[in-house]
Design an enzyme around this catalytic site. Structure first.
Site, PDB file in Angstrom:
ATOM      1  N   GLY A   1       4.330 -36.447  -8.840  1.00  0.00           N
ATOM      2  CA  GLY A   1       3.416 -35.524  -9.508  1.00  0.00           C
ATOM      3  C   GLY A   1       2.599 -34.976  -8.595  1.00  0.00           C
ATOM      4  O   GLY A   1       2.235 -33.610  -8.678  1.00  0.00           O
TER       5      GLY A   1
ATOM      6  N   ASP B   1       2.241 -34.616 -17.353  1.00  0.00           N
ATOM      7  CA  ASP B   1       1.131 -33.681 -18.127  1.00  0.00           C
ATOM      8  C   ASP B   1       1.044 -33.624 -19.745  1.00  0.00           C
ATOM      9  O   ASP B   1       0.023 -33.457 -20.532  1.00  0.00           O
ATOM     10  CB  ASP B   1       1.089 -32.204 -17.641  1.00  0.00           C
ATOM     11  CG  ASP B   1       2.588 -31.564 -17.686  1.00  0.00           C
ATOM     12  OD1 ASP B   1       2.439 -30.387 -17.665  1.00  0.00           O
ATOM     13  OD2 ASP B   1       3.310 -32.299 -17.737  1.00  0.00           O
TER      14      ASP B   1
ATOM     15  N   ARG C   1      15.025 -37.594 -11.165  1.00  0.00           N
ATOM     16  CA  ARG C   1      13.737 -38.251 -10.788  1.00  0.00           C
ATOM     17  C   ARG C   1      13.046 -38.170 -12.180  1.00  0.00           C
ATOM     18  O   ARG C   1      13.209 -37.413 -13.034  1.00  0.00           O
ATOM     19  CB  ARG C   1      13.044 -37.519  -9.778  1.00  0.00           C
ATOM     20  CG  ARG C   1      12.683 -36.109 -10.117  1.00  0.00           C
ATOM     21  CD  ARG C   1      12.022 -35.136  -9.215  1.00  0.00           C
ATOM     22  NE  ARG C   1      11.848 -33.916  -9.191  1.00  0.00           N
ATOM     23  CZ  ARG C   1      12.067 -32.790  -9.052  1.00  0.00           C
ATOM     24  NH1 ARG C   1      13.417 -32.760  -8.431  1.00  0.00           N
ATOM     25  NH2 ARG C   1      11.750 -31.684  -9.269  1.00  0.00           N
TER      26      ARG C   1
ATOM     27  N   GLN D   1       8.435 -38.901 -13.394  1.00  0.00           N
ATOM     28  CA  GLN D   1       6.987 -38.627 -12.996  1.00  0.00           C
ATOM     29  C   GLN D   1       6.316 -39.863 -13.274  1.00  0.00           C
ATOM     30  O   GLN D   1       6.823 -40.845 -14.082  1.00  0.00           O
ATOM     31  CB  GLN D   1       6.670 -37.283 -13.441  1.00  0.00           C
ATOM     32  CG  GLN D   1       7.051 -36.074 -12.813  1.00  0.00           C
ATOM     33  CD  GLN D   1       6.277 -35.020 -13.452  1.00  0.00           C
ATOM     34  OE1 GLN D   1       5.765 -34.665 -14.405  1.00  0.00           O
ATOM     35  NE2 GLN D   1       5.811 -34.090 -12.690  1.00  0.00           N
TER      36      GLN D   1
ATOM     37  N   ASP E   1       3.165 -32.737  -5.839  1.00  0.00           N
ATOM     38  CA  ASP E   1       4.106 -32.286  -4.778  1.00  0.00           C
ATOM     39  C   ASP E   1       3.344 -30.853  -4.620  1.00  0.00           C
ATOM     40  O   ASP E   1       3.549 -30.055  -5.259  1.00  0.00           O
ATOM     41  CB  ASP E   1       5.422 -32.140  -5.262  1.00  0.00           C
ATOM     42  CG  ASP E   1       5.237 -31.730  -6.949  1.00  0.00           C
ATOM     43  OD1 ASP E   1       4.414 -31.883  -7.582  1.00  0.00           O
ATOM     44  OD2 ASP E   1       6.491 -31.154  -7.280  1.00  0.00           O
TER      45      ASP E   1
ATOM     46  N   GLU F   1      -3.946 -24.179 -13.815  1.00  0.00           N
ATOM     47  CA  GLU F   1      -3.293 -25.490 -13.476  1.00  0.00           C
ATOM     48  C   GLU F   1      -4.223 -26.165 -12.485  1.00  0.00           C
ATOM     49  O   GLU F   1      -4.176 -27.580 -12.637  1.00  0.00           O
ATOM     50  CB  GLU F   1      -1.856 -24.904 -12.687  1.00  0.00           C
ATOM     51  CG  GLU F   1      -1.294 -26.164 -11.976  1.00  0.00           C
ATOM     52  CD  GLU F   1      -0.086 -25.656 -11.163  1.00  0.00           C
ATOM     53  OE1 GLU F   1       1.053 -26.361 -11.100  1.00  0.00           O
ATOM     54  OE2 GLU F   1      -0.357 -24.568 -10.549  1.00  0.00           O
TER      55      GLU F   1
ATOM     56  N   PRO G   1      17.301 -27.898  -6.887  1.00  0.00           N
ATOM     57  CA  PRO G   1      17.870 -26.694  -7.533  1.00  0.00           C
ATOM     58  C   PRO G   1      17.008 -25.645  -7.801  1.00  0.00           C
ATOM     59  O   PRO G   1      16.945 -24.522  -7.390  1.00  0.00           O
ATOM     60  CB  PRO G   1      18.434 -27.170  -8.728  1.00  0.00           C
ATOM     61  CG  PRO G   1      19.123 -28.560  -8.313  1.00  0.00           C
ATOM     62  CD  PRO G   1      17.888 -29.074  -7.468  1.00  0.00           C
TER      63      PRO G   1
ATOM     64  N   ASN H   1      11.430 -35.756 -15.090  1.00  0.00           N
ATOM     65  CA  ASN H   1      10.472 -35.075 -14.366  1.00  0.00           C
ATOM     66  C   ASN H   1      10.238 -33.840 -15.475  1.00  0.00           C
ATOM     67  O   ASN H   1       8.972 -33.392 -15.753  1.00  0.00           O
ATOM     68  CB  ASN H   1      10.967 -34.400 -13.202  1.00  0.00           C
ATOM     69  CG  ASN H   1      10.044 -33.635 -12.178  1.00  0.00           C
ATOM     70  OD1 ASN H   1       9.635 -33.394 -11.243  1.00  0.00           O
ATOM     71  ND2 ASN H   1       9.104 -32.903 -13.264  1.00  0.00           N
TER      72      ASN H   1
END
Length: 1175
Positions: free
Chosen positions: A920, A774, A819, A821, A922, A1127, A887, A810
């Site tokens: 991205g 983003d 990871r 993105q 998810d 969002e 987490p 990420n």
């Protein structure tokens, strides 16, 4: 995210979506390594000499690493190789090997190894133990359960399987071997451990005695006595390169156990002199430390201290990499000494020896006086005194009995902590260079380790502390409250830092010592606890054995039936007897076959099947930091207390600590529980006392390039309503500006936030950090707002992450390190360069762009596919280095995984979950084999259209930048790569019937390195991603005449069902996932709108403008209704906010703000066009 007029500065619920992923990973970092890893004092630098053979094998090890690469590379294999010919001949042949760019070609290396070396391990040959019988008389008389008895007999049979003797070759040509010529048969661990080791021999002997194999037990001691007689001490292991160090001194304990079982005084007599020699080694010279207590008494205690200041030969390549952060040779030597000394402790490696629990470079072992070492030496003194008495040697009896009393007083004076009711290691301060150190209670290490309770092994050490039963009760209570007792046994520490002698690992020796200590306490409660722990440990050994067919070196005590991990080598598997070769399986391993746990084999199962594939997978993962592990535990406990309603798991892993982790953890474990649940008032008080608010690690900072209305802002926007609104959205950049707090930089170990160097734009609300992809759309908006410096700061932070971690994370939290993105960093640089012409900015960014590109096109991300014409194509996929719950969503992931019955399936599912987060998207039906079942995620088996579109653009961007900088070689390389990817995208993704680009699925049974293309493996379901390649119309090259292809793709898009009243839908599947119908997302709108605009087609441009107007209107309507940018939006109706997914809809919102401003800048808004939704 409420608009600026509602929140003048820092709205707590502001939000920015991938505001930059500024977070590449973490850094769990710590103190900068100092000159002497542990001390500024002069040190005794005497070392053992390196023999020529070991020096040569280390060189071979180093060269082999260059040739073979780090994946599954075991440096120990090379220093264990036996030579077939003399060293001079072997070296000469080695130096004649060809090198290409300094690297030996792999086929030449393999040929050289085959010609000049035997296999590692050939220097020991199988020998039948003469005292082995399948079921000894009187074997385990208290074990009546038939399952346990059958299992115990299988474990017993492993002694036979692991019996060896030194080969004749070693005795005939000792100069060709690193193995030492031990005189009697041995029991080896197996796998990579091809020799005898010292301190685990004690527990092997305990098991052999249970198996009635007395002669085998005596042979082990005789070999160790031989080592003492030859070297003055028992070596760490029976190879020449272990001569520089020992391991915990348990030789007298072995002799005592054998004597107790056999009454063999002659055996004692033969061993006795060597016990005294070894004792002298530990109580003199560099091992001896004198401390003066507060009453003025001087106490002699002992420490670990290796005679070594070089890389350990068996781990040289690892040590050299670890030491690379040190800038000068003296610092490196000091570090190497600490590494070797830590190996001498047996706890290699542990936060116990580090001044910073998360930084191996802060090892300070030689400055630590350990509780356990001195406990073992106290026992040695008592053992020697007892054995001297049996031999009629009254002089030595008196001498060692007095020595034991002196050490008992020393341990009481220096280690005992009456507040904690534990014995604590004592640290010598780095500036304390006196021969006699003055005791200072502050130097006791009050962190919790299992070693704090090792003195329970001999309760005579409590003499002088008070009434025996009272002290026993206090220590018992302290142990219960310590947090060490876990569901499957005793944890080694409470620090989860990825080291193998830390949480969550439990080790057989520590279980046994503490269990035996509790059993001998004379307390009914202690005895009951001892039995309880023994049952837990036996059960976890049994469960793991049943699952994996092996006994293991260590176990994860967090849960029953899980073996441990961490450390510098892979866990080694030891298969059960029914799976073993009849005589000499190369993969057998034994650590301590006592307590039914033959212990060890530090290895792992073979690669497991992934949720999406039956093929072997690359199971390497990033380590979980101790802080994150603790916060996940807190998250789990909070869910039990508060319930699922409005529970956000991310909140807990974002909490900054007010105090050190060890203090916080200790307080956490002391919280009261009612039926296993922390009462809500106690939880709230704990959070208030030990944590700052989530988000406090970022503080507001005024963006210097913000002005309320920039010059020439949105020149095409004439409608006054729209202009006022656009200025309000523009003002949100100021509202969302942050910088990392000074606390994060001062105490990084207390925060999951990464210490980014420059200011950031955050999403807001639950997203309290920057995100990667983003950030591209945030930058697009910042450039419209003329905030060029803020845009560059975002890129500089992402570049910092690439330089630190090799990829953009990420998000900017440590737990996102596993990871990335979608790779849009080069696009950010391109947008800034196009606006500013700043070539120096490009020059500084280019190396990092190339580094990130390598991350995406190699290793686990790379996939090779052969098309129908035989051409091989290299494409990329998403693949996270993670196989645990995320987490930030751990409680959700654990619930989702609950339908899987075994751990391997759960781990595969967790990998797919994390890999999907890397996309991205998810989550979305796009990644599921069943659109309505999240458990069918198969992301790692999908080669995605959009990822490869972004990488095509990366290649073109880098080629362009290189040309601007005059770097013709790089320009040509990346331009050529872009052509290859363009061809690959056309060959693998393009579907001429649908006139769309479709994701390609690798079938679950296709385990080839190069996959054969099949048209049926294209996913013909409709997603917005099927049209992402329109972003760069060069993708249509080779598909036919450009104008015709544009017309066909435009028609396909219009008929797809994706164009809805309020924008473009993400998919046509309405399954409750947020990246599915009816949600529309700003990034997808912008990419497709921009693609249509740049197609050269008037019809496509009109459609682009039409969709832009729909999207702008729905943003405005929702903003007017809710006072926030969102969002995602529901594209079925104008002004509707999106929903679905695993968290509540968020406001803010960075990329929505950026896309809105970019669309208004591109298309404008006429005075007479209504902004309100149309009915």
């Amino acid at each position: 995210m409420t608009v600026a007029k509602h929140l003048p500065k820092m709205p707590s619920h502001s939000f920015h979506f991938f505001s930059f992923l500024f977070c590449i990973l973490l850094v769990i970092s710590v103190t900068t390594p100092g000159a002497s890893a542990s001390s500024s004092c002069a040190v005794d630098d005497q070392t053992y000499a390196t023999i020529p053979l070991v020096s040569f094998l280390q060189r071979l090890q180093s060269e082999a690493l260059k040739t073979l690469g780090p994946n599954s590379f075991d440096p120990k294999l090379y220093v264990d190789l036996p030579l077939k010919k003399d060293l001079s001949l072997t070296e000469a042949a080695f130096w004649k090997l060809p090198r290409v760019n300094g690297i030996i070609p792999e086929n030449f290396l393999h040929g050289f190894l085959e010609d000049y070396f035997g296999d590692a391990g050939e220097d020991l040959v199988y020998t039948e133990p003469e005292d082995f019988v399948p079921e000894p008389e009187g074997f385990l008389p208290k074990v009546s359960n038939p399952k346990v008895r059958a299992w115990a007999l299988e474990v017993h049979s492993l002694w036979k399987n692991l019996s060896r003797r030194v080969s004749d070759n070693v005795k005939n040509h000792p100069e060709r071997h690193t193995l030492l010529p031990l005189p009697e048969p041995v029991i080896i661990p197996g796998s990579r451990f091809r020799e005898v080791y010292y301190w685990d021999s004690y527990w092997i002997i305990r098991g052999l005695l249970v198996s009635k194999m007395y002669d085998s037990a005596k042979a082990i001691v005789n070999n160790l006595v031989w080592l003492v007689d030859a070297y003055g001490h028992v070596l760490n292991g029976a190879r020449v390169y272990y001569a520089n160090r020992s391991q915990p001194p348990l030789l007298s304990s072995m002799v005592m156990e054998i004597y107790t079982r056999t009454g063999d005084v002659e055996f004692v007599r033969k061993s006795f002199a060597s016990l005294i020699n070894e004792y002298t080694f530990w109580n003199s010279g560099i091992h001896k430390v004198t401390i003066q207590d507060l009453q003025g008494h001087k106490h002699a205690l002992s420490r670990y201290y290796a005679r070594w200041n070089k890389p350990r030969p068996e781990s040289a390549t690892i040590d050299e990499a670890s030491a690379s952060k040190f800038l000068n040779e003296s610092d490196k030597k000091a570090f190497y000494r600490e590494v070797a000394s830590s190996a001498e402790t047996g706890w290699d490696f542990s936060s116990r020896w580090m001044s910073n629990s998360y930084d191996l470079s802060t090892l300070s072992t030689t400055s630590i006086i350990p509780v356990d070492l001195n406990t073992y030496l106290y026992k040695t003194e008592l053992d020697i005194a007892f054995l001297a008495q049996k031999l009629g040697d009254s002089k030595n009896y008196q001498k060692f009995f007095e020595a034991s009393n002196a050490r008992q007083l020393a341990m009481r004076s220096i280690f005992w902590n009456a507040e904690m009711n534990q014995w604590l290691d004592y640290w010598i301060r780095s500036n304390d260079c006196e021969d006699v150190h003055q005791f200072d209670v502050r130097n006791q290490n009050d962190r919790i380790f299992a070693s704090n309770f090792i003195p329970m092994w001999d309760w005579r050490l409590t003499s002088g502390l008070g009434e025996r039963n009272v002290i026993v009760e206090r220590i018992y209570e302290s142990f219960l409250k310590s947090g060490l007792l876990q569901p499957a046994g005793i944890a080694t520490s409470l620090v989860n830092n990825g080291q193998q002698w830390d949480f969550p690992n439990g080790w057989s020796p520590l279980q046994h010592i503490i269990i035996e200590g509790l059993s001998n306490a004379g307390s009914k409660a202690s005895w009951g606890l001892a039995q309880d722990i023994a049952v837990r440990w036996i059960r976890t050994n049994y469960a793991t054995y049943n699952t994996t067919g092996a006994m293991h070196e260590k176990y994860d005590v967090d849960v029953c039936g899980k073996f441990g991990g961490g450390g510098e080598y892979k866990p080694q598997p030891m298969a059960v007897i029914k799976h073993l070769l009849p005589k000499m399986p190369s993969h057998s391993f034994h650590f301590s076959s006592f307590l039914f746990s033959t212990l060890l084999l530090m290895s792992v199962n073979p690669p497991r099947a992934a949720a999406s594939s039956s093929c072997a997978v690359d199971d390497r993962t990033y380590s979980t930091t101790p802080l994150v592990s603790f916060l996940q535990r807190l998250q789990s406990e909070a869910l039990k207390t508060l319930g699922p309603s409005s529970f956000d798991p991310k909140f807990y892993v974002d909490l900054p600590l007010k105090k050190d982790l060890s203090i916080t953890e200790a307080a956490f474990w002391k919280l009261p529980r009612v039926k296993g649940i922390i009462p809500e008032n106690h939880l709230h008080r704990f959070l208030e006392a030990y944590f700052d608010d989530a988000g406090d690690d970022m503080v507001y900072t005024e963006p210097e390039d913000f002005v309320p209305e920039p010059v020439e802002f949105l020149p095409k926007v004439f409608n006054p309503k729209v202009r006022v609104w656009a200025l309000e959205v523009h003002s949100l950049w100021k509202n969302l500006s942050r910088r990392v707090s000074d606390n994060v930089k001062k105490y990084p170990e207390r925060h999951t936030l990464l210490p980014l160097p420059e200011p950031v734009i955050i999403p807001g609300s639950r997203f309290r950090e920057v995100y990667y992809w983003d950030s591209y759309w945030i930058i697009r908006g910042l450039l419209v707002s003329k905030m060029h410096d803020s845009a560059k700061a975002i890129v500089n932070n992402l570049v910092w992450l690439v330089d630190a971690y090799g990829h953009v994370l990420n998000g900017a939290r440590v737990y996102y390190a596993n990871r990335s993105q979608p790779p849009l960093l080069s696009s950010m640089v391109m947008e800034i360069y196009t606006r500013t012409g700043d070539l120096e900015f490009v020059r500084k960014s280019l190396p990092s762009l190339m580094k990130e590109y390598t991350f995406w096109i190699s290793g686990i991300h790379k996939v090779m596919i052969r098309d129908l014409h035989g051409h091989k194509h290299s494409l990329s996929r998403y693949y996270a280095r993670w196989n645990k719950p995320r987490p930030e969503s751990a409680t959700i992931d654990e619930e989702s995984a609950s339908k899987f019955l075994n751990d391997s399936d759960k781990e595969a599912f967790y990998r797919e979950i994390a890999s999907t987060a890397e996309t991205g998207w998810d989550f979305s039906s796009r990644w599921m084999s069943n659109s309505f079942d999240l458990s069918t995620l198969s992301t790692t088996s999908i080669v995605p259209v959009d990822l490869n579109t972004y990488l095509y653009k990366v290649e073109l961007d880098i080629a362009f930048f290189a040309q601007q900088l005059g770097d013709i070689k790089t320009h040509e390389k990346f331009f050529k790569a872009s052509k290859a990817r363009q061809f690959a995208i056309r060959s693998i993704f393009w579907n001429a019937e649908m006139n769309q680009w479709l994701d390609y699925w690798i079938r679950s049974n296709d385990c080839e390195d190069v996959h054969q293309f099949e048209a049926r493996n294209q996913n013909d379901r409709i997603f917005a991603s099927n049209f992402i390649p329109m972003w760069n119309w060069k993708h249509s090259s080779g598909l036919g005449e450009n104008s015709i292809m544009v017309e066909r793709i435009l028609e396909s898009f219009q008929k797809s069902g994706l164009v809805q009243p309020a924008g473009i839908a993400t998919s046509l599947s309405n399954n409750g996932q947020q990246w599915d119908f009816p949600n529309g997302w700003s990034p997808l709108q912008h990419i497709i709108i921009e693609g249509l605009s740049n197609s050269g087609s008037k019809a496509a441009l009109e459609l682009a403008q039409n969709i832009a107007v729909r999207w702008i209107r729905t943003n405005y309507a929702a903003y007017n209704t809710t006072g926030a940018m969102h969002e995602k939006y529901d594209v079925e109706g104008c002004g509707k906010v999106g929903g679905g997914g695993e968290y509540k809809p968020q406001t803010g919102f960075g990329w929505s703000n950026g896309v809105l401003l970019a669309l208004l800048d591109e298309f404008g808004w006429p005075f007479d066009r209504d902004i309100e939704c149309r009915s």
